[in-house]
Design a protein around this motif. Structure first.
Motif, PDB file in Angstrom:
ATOM      1  N   ILE A  41      21.629  -9.249  -5.431  1.00  0.00           N
ATOM      2  CA  ILE A  41      22.761  -9.222  -6.202  1.00  0.00           C
ATOM      3  C   ILE A  41      23.697  -8.479  -5.812  1.00  0.00           C
ATOM      4  N   ALA A  42      25.078  -8.801  -5.762  1.00  0.00           N
ATOM      5  CA  ALA A  42      26.005  -8.041  -5.513  1.00  0.00           C
ATOM      6  C   ALA A  42      27.115  -7.958  -6.384  1.00  0.00           C
ATOM      7  N   PHE A  43      27.960  -6.941  -6.544  1.00  0.00           N
ATOM      8  CA  PHE A  43      29.336  -6.873  -7.410  1.00  0.00           C
ATOM      9  C   PHE A  43      30.292  -6.403  -6.423  1.00  0.00           C
ATOM     10  N   VAL A  44      31.349  -7.303  -6.325  1.00  0.00           N
ATOM     11  CA  VAL A  44      32.369  -7.347  -5.346  1.00  0.00           C
ATOM     12  C   VAL A  44      33.678  -7.027  -5.880  1.00  0.00           C
ATOM     13  N   GLY A  45      34.267  -5.948  -5.488  1.00  0.00           N
ATOM     14  CA  GLY A  45      35.483  -5.734  -6.296  1.00  0.00           C
ATOM     15  C   GLY A  45      36.808  -6.807  -6.166  1.00  0.00           C
ATOM     16  N   VAL A  46      37.057  -7.086  -7.426  1.00  0.00           N
ATOM     17  CA  VAL A  46      38.462  -8.012  -7.465  1.00  0.00           C
ATOM     18  C   VAL A  46      39.062  -7.545  -8.689  1.00  0.00           C
ATOM     19  N   GLU A  47      40.574  -7.925  -8.712  1.00  0.00           N
ATOM     20  CA  GLU A  47      41.716  -7.784  -9.674  1.00  0.00           C
ATOM     21  C   GLU A  47      41.640  -9.015 -10.487  1.00  0.00           C
ATOM     22  N   HIS A  48      41.249  -8.974 -11.850  1.00  0.00           N
ATOM     23  CA  HIS A  48      41.374  -9.854 -12.776  1.00  0.00           C
ATOM     24  C   HIS A  48      42.782  -9.806 -13.298  1.00  0.00           C
ATOM     25  N   PRO A  49      43.609 -11.196 -13.477  1.00  0.00           N
ATOM     26  CA  PRO A  49      44.849 -11.052 -13.907  1.00  0.00           C
ATOM     27  C   PRO A  49      45.098 -10.695 -15.052  1.00  0.00           C
ATOM     28  N   GLU A  50      43.981 -10.627 -15.948  1.00  0.00           N
ATOM     29  CA  GLU A  50      44.106 -10.145 -17.402  1.00  0.00           C
ATOM     30  C   GLU A  50      43.495  -8.939 -17.646  1.00  0.00           C
ATOM     31  N   HIS A  51      42.252  -8.558 -16.903  1.00  0.00           N
ATOM     32  CA  HIS A  51      41.545  -7.409 -17.404  1.00  0.00           C
ATOM     33  C   HIS A  51      41.808  -6.206 -16.532  1.00  0.00           C
ATOM     34  N   GLY A  52      42.406  -6.582 -15.262  1.00  0.00           N
ATOM     35  CA  GLY A  52      42.500  -5.604 -14.262  1.00  0.00           C
ATOM     36  C   GLY A  52      41.184  -5.199 -13.305  1.00  0.00           C
ATOM     37  N   PRO A  53      41.111  -4.303 -12.656  1.00  0.00           N
ATOM     38  CA  PRO A  53      39.878  -4.247 -11.726  1.00  0.00           C
ATOM     39  C   PRO A  53      38.570  -4.164 -12.251  1.00  0.00           C
ATOM     40  N   GLY A  54      37.705  -4.972 -11.511  1.00  0.00           N
ATOM     41  CA  GLY A  54      36.121  -5.240 -11.880  1.00  0.00           C
ATOM     42  C   GLY A  54      35.421  -5.733 -10.975  1.00  0.00           C
ATOM     43  N   PHE A  55      34.580  -6.365 -11.210  1.00  0.00           N
ATOM     44  CA  PHE A  55      33.650  -6.928  -9.859  1.00  0.00           C
ATOM     45  C   PHE A  55      33.325  -8.462 -10.106  1.00  0.00           C
ATOM     46  N   ASP A  56      33.367  -9.269  -9.230  1.00  0.00           N
ATOM     47  CA  ASP A  56      32.887 -10.637  -9.084  1.00  0.00           C
ATOM     48  C   ASP A  56      31.523 -10.480  -9.185  1.00  0.00           C
ATOM     49  N   LEU A  57      30.527 -11.229  -9.494  1.00  0.00           N
ATOM     50  CA  LEU A  57      28.780 -11.255  -9.640  1.00  0.00           C
ATOM     51  C   LEU A  57      28.482 -12.302  -8.749  1.00  0.00           C
ATOM     52  N   TRP A  58      27.691 -11.859  -7.848  1.00  0.00           N
ATOM     53  CA  TRP A  58      27.007 -12.711  -6.756  1.00  0.00           C
ATOM     54  C   TRP A  58      25.472 -12.673  -6.778  1.00  0.00           C
ATOM     55  N   VAL A  59      24.765 -13.810  -6.520  1.00  0.00           N
ATOM     56  CA  VAL A  59      23.139 -13.570  -6.924  1.00  0.00           C
ATOM     57  C   VAL A  59      22.641 -14.456  -5.671  1.00  0.00           C
ATOM     58  N   GLY A  60      21.530 -14.246  -5.186  1.00  0.00           N
ATOM     59  CA  GLY A  60      20.667 -15.182  -4.343  1.00  0.00           C
ATOM     60  C   GLY A  60      20.872 -15.069  -3.036  1.00  0.00           C
ATOM     61  N   GLY A  61      21.503 -14.120  -2.337  1.00  0.00           N
ATOM     62  CA  GLY A  61      21.609 -14.054  -0.840  1.00  0.00           C
ATOM     63  C   GLY A  61      20.385 -13.519  -0.196  1.00  0.00           C
ATOM     64  N   GLY A  62      20.179 -13.833   0.835  1.00  0.00           N
ATOM     65  CA  GLY A  62      19.025 -13.222   1.632  1.00  0.00           C
ATOM     66  C   GLY A  62      18.892 -14.028   2.922  1.00  0.00           C
ATOM     67  N   LEU A  63      18.290 -13.436   3.722  1.00  0.00           N
ATOM     68  CA  LEU A  63      17.966 -13.894   5.379  1.00  0.00           C
ATOM     69  C   LEU A  63      16.665 -14.304   5.515  1.00  0.00           C
ATOM     70  N   SER A  64      15.796 -13.546   6.408  1.00  0.00           N
ATOM     71  CA  SER A  64      14.498 -14.020   6.921  1.00  0.00           C
ATOM     72  C   SER A  64      14.398 -15.150   7.351  1.00  0.00           C
TER      73      SER A  64
END
Length: 565
Positions: free
Chosen positions: A238-261
């Motif tokens: 899970i990752a929360f990535v900083g973004v600027e929403h055009p209506e709501h201001g700064p927050g986070f874009d939500l990512w899931v399911g990454g991994g290597l191995s």
């Protein structure tokens, strides 16, 4: 009795009926353990082993430790047995665990967000000197690992760490591991949003709680509001990535399911914007899905990335909203691509408050207890009480006044901790390797350090950003698939036909800018001894063949196999 439509079994041969157990998903009603790991977790929660360590094992010694605690539950408290010295890589997959185990441990100190006070860093350094033979490695997940730990010393080590607010709780095991974060959160001039509060709140509410102490496997989290995308968000569960929403201001874009191995996957966006105040609840929802729907039958498929791949982003978001949050998430924008390749914060940079932070590069993350204590001393001598670790095995001193910057840079240089590293010093990472790791096949730390020296000598004018990642086995702790030059340790044949340590080569991986996995050229393997010659040869071809402004990864994706060999 004759067969009838109501009783077809009367004429059918009798057969044994077994209940299909699926993937072992709890949400589907499959609670019967399907492998040994699931059994020992059901028998006793991993968090409970601390009491036995303190009251039994530390007093009776290594030989008193129950095998399910030794190779299982003790990980819940940051403890792995380390590799017995003298066992070569060819025996890694052959010997039984008890044959590989030394009677010493690796201890991982959990450092969420990479945040340390100088007092905390000094305590880690003192513990290293007193209990760990001076060993210390900065990891690519912002932790610090110590080796040569005796079980008899663990309670005292915990006492000293916890006295200054540090912990090893759930630093390993099938748990929510360290939450990595931007090492310059709250101080960088270009920051979109500071995620520090969310990291603290997740720790306060959930770390060490039995709510999430029995997951299918490990769970990796990242939170950063830096436009540099400095937490490798693409390869976290899970990752929360900083973004600027055009209506709501700064927050986070939500990512899931990454991994290597051995089955690498880039995380997927759910298309959801999350305000800072809601990050802990959304985090709990996602990890709850993993706990309840995650695959528990096969360890090789027990990571969240497999569930996300099977469900897809749309279904995953729907389950998250309907079953765990009980509300809809706000749609939001994707993060912008970073404007620079380096995301490690090395060098001298201005803070929001007018002071400066100084990032510097240990060699492949390898330091020692004495050096850690000296870094704490230097920071304090230059007016700072805060240091940071990064996901690139680097460190940072914060809050340095302008008139103290040059003095600090010079003092760090004297410790071989340069703030002005070559691309090779800056971009080379290495996992623990065969020195301590029971999964490793080849040596990595010393090899990586020697490679830096050779490349600096042979290519002194090379000035392109470049990542070279060395891994001791296929499990990709050093992120080989997303490096410009990724080196996967294995045994290879030299020109005399003898089996020696070497690497399979991956070329052209990347994160951030055009994230993707490196290219494997058929049959391209190199011995450890030949490694400097090979890297020099490839980099010279890159310099000769590249187009204007072309990055190594882009060149490697289009270059001929001959150019890459």
């Amino acid at each position: 009795m004759a067969a009838t439509p109501q009783n077809p079994a009367a004429s059918a041969p009798r057969r044994k009926v077994s209940r299909h157990r699926g993937e072992g998903q709890w949400a589907m009603g499959h609670f019967t353990p399907l492998n040994g790991n699931e059994q020992f977790k059901k028998d006793d929660d991993g968090l409970n082993v601390r009491t036995r360590i303190e009251t039994i094992y530390s007093k009776r010694g290594f030989d008193s430790i129950d095998p399910n605690d030794l190779r299982g539950r003790m990980r819940w408290w940051g403890l792995y047995t380390q590799r017995k010295p003298g066992i070569d890589g060819g025996k890694t997959a052959i010997l039984e665990p008890e044959e590989l185990d030394d009677k010493y441990f690796m201890l991982r100190v959990r450092i969420d967000g990479g945040r340390l006070t100088t007092q905390q860093l000094r305590v880690i350094g003192e513990i290293s000197q007193e209990f760990a033979r001076g060993s210390a490695d900065v990891t690519d997940r912002q932790n610090i690992q110590l080796h040569w730990i005796r079980i008899e010393d663990v309670p005292e080590i915990w006492n000293r760490l916890e006295a200054v607010g540090l912990s090893t709780t759930e630093a390993c095991g099938d748990t929510p591991r360290v939450v990595i974060g931007s090492p310059v959160a709250g101080i960088a001039e270009d920051e979109i949003i500071d995620g520090s509060w969310a990291i603290d709140e997740i720790n306060r509410r959930f770390i060490g709680s039995k709510e999430f102490s029995n997951l299918p496997r490990k769970f990796k989290s990242a939170i950063s509001g830096s436009p540099l995308l400095d937490v490798v968000h693409e390869i976290n569960d899970i990752a929360f990535v900083g973004v600027e929403h055009p209506e709501h201001g700064p927050g986070f874009d939500l990512w899931v399911g990454g991994g290597l191995s051995t089955n690498p996957k880039i995380g997927v966006r759910l298309g959801a914007w999350v305000p800072l105040a809601e990050v802990p609840d959304v985090w709990a929802g996602v990890i709850g899905i993993f706990r309840d729907y995650g695959y528990r039958r096969l360890r090789t498929r027990a990571r969240l990335k497999f569930l996300v791949a099977d469900w897809g982003a749309e279904k995953f978001r729907q389950i998250l909203e309907d079953e765990y949050l009980e509300r809809k998430l706000v749609d939001g924008p994707a993060p912008a691509e970073p404007l620079q390749r380096w995301r490690d914060h090395v060098g001298v940079h201005r803070q929001q408050d007018g002071n400066f932070y100084v990032g510097f590069a240990p060699r492949v993350g390898r330091v020692d207890g004495t050096t850690l204590a000296k870094i704490a001393d230097l920071a304090e001598a230059h007016g700072s009480g805060r240091v940071r670790t990064t996901v690139e095995q680097k460190m940072i001193v914060l809050d340095v006044t302008e008139d103290q910057v040059d003095s600090l840079v010079e003092a760090l240089e004297a410790l071989d901790l340069t703030a002005k590293p070559s691309p090779f010093r800056r971009g080379t990472m290495a996992c623990t390797g065969i020195e301590y790791c029971k999964l490793a096949i080849v040596e990595t730390k010393a090899r990586g350090s020697a490679l830096i020296d050779e490349l600096e000598r042979r290519l002194p004018d090379f000035d392109e950003p470049l990542t070279i990642n060395l891994n001791g086995c296929p499990n990709a702790c050093a992120r080989i698939q997303v490096a410009d030059i990724g080196l996967k340790g294995q045994l290879v044949l030299d020109d005399r036909g003898e089996q020696v340590e070497g690497f399979q080569v991956h070329l052209g991986g990347a994160l951030g800018l055009e994230a993707g996995f490196g290219r494997k050229v058929r049959g391209l393997k190199v011995t450890s001894e030949e490694l400097p010659d090979y890297v020099e040869r490839v980099l010279k071809r890159f310099q000769a063949e590249r187009e204007d402004g072309e990055r190594f990864a882009a060149w490697a994706s289009r270059a001929s196999e001959e150019s890459l060999s």
